[in-house]
Design a protein around this motif. Sequence first.
Motif, PDB file in Angstrom:
ATOM      1  N   THR A  36       0.861  -1.172   0.000  1.00 31.56           N
ATOM      2  CA  THR A  36       0.000   0.000   0.000  1.00 31.56           C
ATOM      3  C   THR A  36       0.901   1.226   0.000  1.00 31.56           C
ATOM      4  OG1 THR A  36      -1.708  -1.168   1.268  1.00 31.56           O
ATOM      5  CG2 THR A  36      -1.804   1.250   1.226  1.00 31.56           C
ATOM      6  N   ASP A  37       0.790   2.061  -1.049  1.00 31.62           N
ATOM      7  CA  ASP A  37       1.697   3.210  -1.217  1.00 31.62           C
ATOM      8  C   ASP A  37       3.147   2.765  -1.058  1.00 31.62           C
ATOM      9  OD1 ASP A  37      -0.424   4.914  -1.623  1.00 31.62           O
ATOM     10  OD2 ASP A  37      -0.567   5.501   0.470  1.00 31.62           O
ATOM     11  N   LEU A  81       5.706   0.882  -9.191  1.00 35.07           N
ATOM     12  CA  LEU A  81       5.342  -0.294  -8.409  1.00 35.07           C
ATOM     13  C   LEU A  81       3.886  -0.221  -7.954  1.00 35.07           C
ATOM     14  CD1 LEU A  81       6.124  -2.928  -7.061  1.00 35.07           C
ATOM     15  CD2 LEU A  81       7.040  -1.621  -5.137  1.00 35.07           C
ATOM     16  N   ARG A  82       3.423   0.967  -7.617  1.00 27.19           N
ATOM     17  CA  ARG A  82       2.032   1.126  -7.191  1.00 27.19           C
ATOM     18  C   ARG A  82       1.077   0.755  -8.319  1.00 27.19           C
ATOM     19  NH1 ARG A  82       0.035   6.898  -5.037  1.00 27.19           N
ATOM     20  NH2 ARG A  82       0.603   7.431  -7.186  1.00 27.19           N
ATOM     21  N   GLN A 100      -1.729  -2.200  -8.334  1.00 26.39           N
ATOM     22  CA  GLN A 100      -3.129  -1.947  -8.657  1.00 26.39           C
ATOM     23  C   GLN A 100      -3.627  -2.895  -9.744  1.00 26.39           C
ATOM     24  OE1 GLN A 100      -5.213   0.218  -7.055  1.00 26.39           O
ATOM     25  NE2 GLN A 100      -6.766  -0.866  -8.251  1.00 26.39           N
ATOM     26  N   GLN A 101      -2.777  -3.130 -10.773  1.00 24.37           N
ATOM     27  CA  GLN A 101      -3.151  -4.060 -11.832  1.00 24.37           C
ATOM     28  C   GLN A 101      -3.314  -5.477 -11.280  1.00 24.37           C
ATOM     29  OE1 GLN A 101      -0.203  -3.678 -14.911  1.00 24.37           O
ATOM     30  NE2 GLN A 101      -0.729  -1.547 -15.370  1.00 24.37           N
ATOM     31  N   PHE A 102      -2.431  -5.843 -10.370  1.00 21.75           N
ATOM     32  CA  PHE A 102      -2.515  -7.166  -9.752  1.00 21.75           C
ATOM     33  C   PHE A 102      -3.798  -7.314  -8.942  1.00 21.75           C
ATOM     34  CE2 PHE A 102      -1.683  -9.674  -5.876  1.00 21.75           C
ATOM     35  CZ  PHE A 102      -1.499 -10.923  -6.454  1.00 21.75           C
ATOM     36  N   GLN A 103      -4.141  -6.267  -8.187  1.00 21.81           N
ATOM     37  CA  GLN A 103      -5.366  -6.317  -7.384  1.00 21.81           C
ATOM     38  C   GLN A 103      -6.616  -6.376  -8.268  1.00 21.81           C
ATOM     39  OE1 GLN A 103      -4.607  -2.767  -5.086  1.00 21.81           O
ATOM     40  NE2 GLN A 103      -4.085  -3.955  -3.269  1.00 21.81           N
ATOM     41  N   ASP A 104      -6.610  -5.610  -9.352  1.00 23.03           N
ATOM     42  CA  ASP A 104      -7.759  -5.629 -10.255  1.00 23.03           C
ATOM     43  C   ASP A 104      -7.935  -7.008 -10.885  1.00 23.03           C
ATOM     44  OD1 ASP A 104      -8.140  -2.990  -9.672  1.00 23.03           O
ATOM     45  OD2 ASP A 104      -7.161  -2.231 -11.482  1.00 23.03           O
ATOM     46  N   LYS A 105      -6.816  -7.600 -11.277  1.00 23.32           N
ATOM     47  CA  LYS A 105      -6.872  -8.933 -11.881  1.00 23.32           C
ATOM     48  C   LYS A 105      -7.359  -9.966 -10.868  1.00 23.32           C
ATOM     49  CE  LYS A 105      -4.016 -12.423 -14.151  1.00 23.32           C
ATOM     50  NZ  LYS A 105      -2.641 -12.781 -14.616  1.00 23.32           N
ATOM     51  N   LEU A 106      -6.911  -9.810  -9.631  1.00 17.01           N
ATOM     52  CA  LEU A 106      -7.289 -10.770  -8.595  1.00 17.01           C
ATOM     53  C   LEU A 106      -8.784 -10.687  -8.293  1.00 17.01           C
ATOM     54  CD1 LEU A 106      -5.734 -12.846  -6.869  1.00 17.01           C
ATOM     55  CD2 LEU A 106      -5.735 -11.164  -5.035  1.00 17.01           C
ATOM     56  N   LYS A 107      -9.323  -9.476  -8.322  1.00 14.36           N
ATOM     57  CA  LYS A 107     -10.755  -9.312  -8.059  1.00 14.36           C
ATOM     58  C   LYS A 107     -11.590 -10.026  -9.119  1.00 14.36           C
ATOM     59  CE  LYS A 107     -10.387  -4.908  -5.616  1.00 14.36           C
ATOM     60  NZ  LYS A 107     -10.710  -3.454  -5.658  1.00 14.36           N
ATOM     61  N   LEU A 108     -11.095  -9.991 -10.369  1.00 13.00           N
ATOM     62  CA  LEU A 108     -11.829 -10.647 -11.441  1.00 13.00           C
ATOM     63  C   LEU A 108     -11.774 -12.162 -11.312  1.00 13.00           C
ATOM     64  CD1 LEU A 108     -10.702  -8.476 -14.500  1.00 13.00           C
ATOM     65  CD2 LEU A 108     -12.890  -8.395 -13.296  1.00 13.00           C
TER      66      LEU A 108
END
Length: 374
Positions: A22-23, A69-70, A74-82
């Motif tokens: 986070t940040d 890196l942030r 964010q891309q990793f989190q978005d992909k994980l949510k899907l």
Amino acid sequence: MAYSSGPLNEELQCSICLDVFTDPVTTPCGHNFCRSCLNKCWTNTETCFCSVCEEQFSRRPDLEINTTLREVVQQFQDKLKLEKSEVFCDFCDEREHKAVKSCLTCQSSYCESHLEPHLRVPRLKKHTLINAVENLEDYLCQKHERPLELFCRDDQTCVCLSCTEGDHRSHNTVPIEEESQQKKIQLFQTQTDMQQMIQKRMKKIQEIQHSVELRKRNTEEEKSSSVDLFTDLIRSIERCQSELLKMMEEQQKAAEKQAEDLIKELQQEITDLKKRNTELEQISHTDDHLQLLQKLSSLCSHPHIKNWTEIRTDSDVNVLPIKRALIQLEKTLNEKLCQSGLKCLQKFAVDLTLDSDTANPYLILSGNGKQMDI
């Protein structure tokens, strides 16, 4: 929020909170951390260091967010949510729509369209709705098959209304939401305590490392002083010099081994505390009241850790055995020098007889003229 393990997840994981960054910020040594995690670690400490490679910084680095890196995080989190498993409406054909709510009374999940009667019909409006979940049976009383809406403080368990008319009739029961809020307050305090324990152990690591460095410098000074002394000794005591140096090295190795063991133990406790703190952080943000209450007792119990207040490390070299050996060496050397000097004088010995007529009147000569007193 915890994420599934994997190579990419490990690369994007903060080593302090054990969660996805986070940040994220980057230290001068090249390691990445959450900005808030690193700030907490460096609060109320004189020395700033990297918790991964343990490199110390002469001054507190300016921490700027690593924007690249942030974005990756964010891309990793978005992909994980899907990729997360979804709860689908039980009344849509071929599971076309995702469920938004689950009804504990009906034991079904509904999309926005099929949920509408529950929001409109007076009889259905009395049903208990929660965020959509797959395991609806976990939210029902196994004995009465009614929603677990209450918490029994006497037995520390979730119960339904029928339970309060039977085994829990005289017990202190409160709405599950009320107990959940109370437990979240306790969770916050427990998290605070965990952070303090982590800080104390990290500070203890700094003290041990400083002690080792100080001892190392003292050892080097003592070694240098001893070597200078041994250089002046004659060949007959060179063996003693080697033994003393060996003694000092063994003391240093023993001290470093002790410090290494203490550091490993502290790091293990920090890892355990971080793991527990992460679990507390995850459950403190959940809206799943039942899950929170069922897992809370084990997570809030006091961890089995050592009281490090009484642990001390010695930064001074134990010079007493060395000084004793040096005194013995000095005595031996003096004896050898005296013996050498006596032998040297004996080479020039002559038979001398003092003349009483020419001697100073304050001197008293022996009868044979070989000795005198004042």
